[in-house]
Design an enzyme around this catalytic site. Structure first.
Site, PDB file in Angstrom:
ATOM      1  N   ASP A  56       0.797  -1.374  -0.061  1.00 41.20           N
ATOM      2  CA  ASP A  56      -0.116   0.076   0.140  1.00 41.20           C
ATOM      3  C   ASP A  56       0.907   0.944  -0.208  1.00 41.20           C
ATOM      4  O   ASP A  56       1.983   1.325   0.377  1.00 41.20           O
ATOM      5  CB  ASP A  56      -0.860  -0.057   1.365  1.00 41.20           C
ATOM      6  CG  ASP A  56      -2.075  -0.838   1.121  1.00 41.20           C
ATOM      7  OD1 ASP A  56      -2.264  -1.585   0.232  1.00 41.20           O
ATOM      8  OD2 ASP A  56      -2.557  -1.374   2.302  1.00 41.20           O
ATOM      9  N   ARG A  57       0.345   2.624  -0.398  1.00 41.56           N
ATOM     10  CA  ARG A  57       0.890   3.663  -0.498  1.00 41.56           C
ATOM     11  C   ARG A  57       1.462   4.206   0.688  1.00 41.56           C
ATOM     12  O   ARG A  57       2.901   4.499   0.731  1.00 41.56           O
ATOM     13  CB  ARG A  57       0.018   4.745  -0.945  1.00 41.56           C
ATOM     14  CG  ARG A  57       0.772   6.109  -0.885  1.00 41.56           C
ATOM     15  CD  ARG A  57      -0.338   7.433  -1.139  1.00 41.56           C
ATOM     16  NE  ARG A  57      -1.360   7.246  -1.937  1.00 41.56           N
ATOM     17  CZ  ARG A  57      -1.466   7.810  -2.883  1.00 41.56           C
ATOM     18  NH1 ARG A  57      -0.790   8.912  -3.204  1.00 41.56           N
ATOM     19  NH2 ARG A  57      -2.626   7.877  -3.619  1.00 41.56           N
TER      20      ARG A  57
END
Length: 157
Positions: A56-57
């Site tokens: 995830d970012r």
């Protein structure tokens, strides 16, 4: 540190492992403002690289990239057979008293931007949506003895 601003941790004929910083996408998102990503940076100099998985970012950590289609097929098979064991470690603010385990299915809660979380948790054991997840948490001391950093590890299969 590579020219792309990513720390290279390992490189061989099959794999490249880099350290993905929090805040950087693993792959491009929707819209022109979300085109900067690990894969777009690395493919500028090595177009055969393919993501073996994503983070995830807002997650930092080791990101594996396959060096070619044959390597990607082999990586996909390892992930599909669950031969790859992932460990997520998080620094937790606050006071942890003791240790424990939380069993809660995880699911996508929102599409844009993507957000994931518990779709029922321990209060809804028969939840049909979401992938099974187990979080074990144990406080441990890191750094100087006077500083305690409670951490949680999320093992996934």
């Amino acid at each position: 540190m590579s020219a792309e601003g990513l720390a290279e941790l390992h490189r061989d004929d099959w794999l490249l492992a880099v350290e993905k910083p929090a805040g950087l996408l693993s792959q491009p998102g929707l819209g022109m403002h979300q085109q900067d990503s690990v894969i777009t940076r690395l493919q500028r100099n090595d177009p055969d690289l393919q993501l073996a998985h994503r983070l995830d970012r807002d997650t930092s950590g080791v990101l594996l990239l396959a060096r070619g289609q044959d390597a990607l097929r082999r990586c996909n098979a390892l992930f599909a057979r669950r031969d790859v064991h992932k460990l997520y470690v998080a620094d937790v603010m606050g006071v942890m008293r003791g240790s424990g385990v939380i069993h809660a299915p995880l699911a996508r809660l929102q599409r844009h931007p993507p957000r994931y979380g518990s779709s029922g948790g321990a209060f809804c054991p028969d939840a049909l949506e979401g992938a099974a997840a187990t979080m074990e948490f144990n406080p441990f001391v890191a750094g100087p003895v006077h500083r305690s950093f409670p951490s949680a590890a999320l093992p996934s299969g």
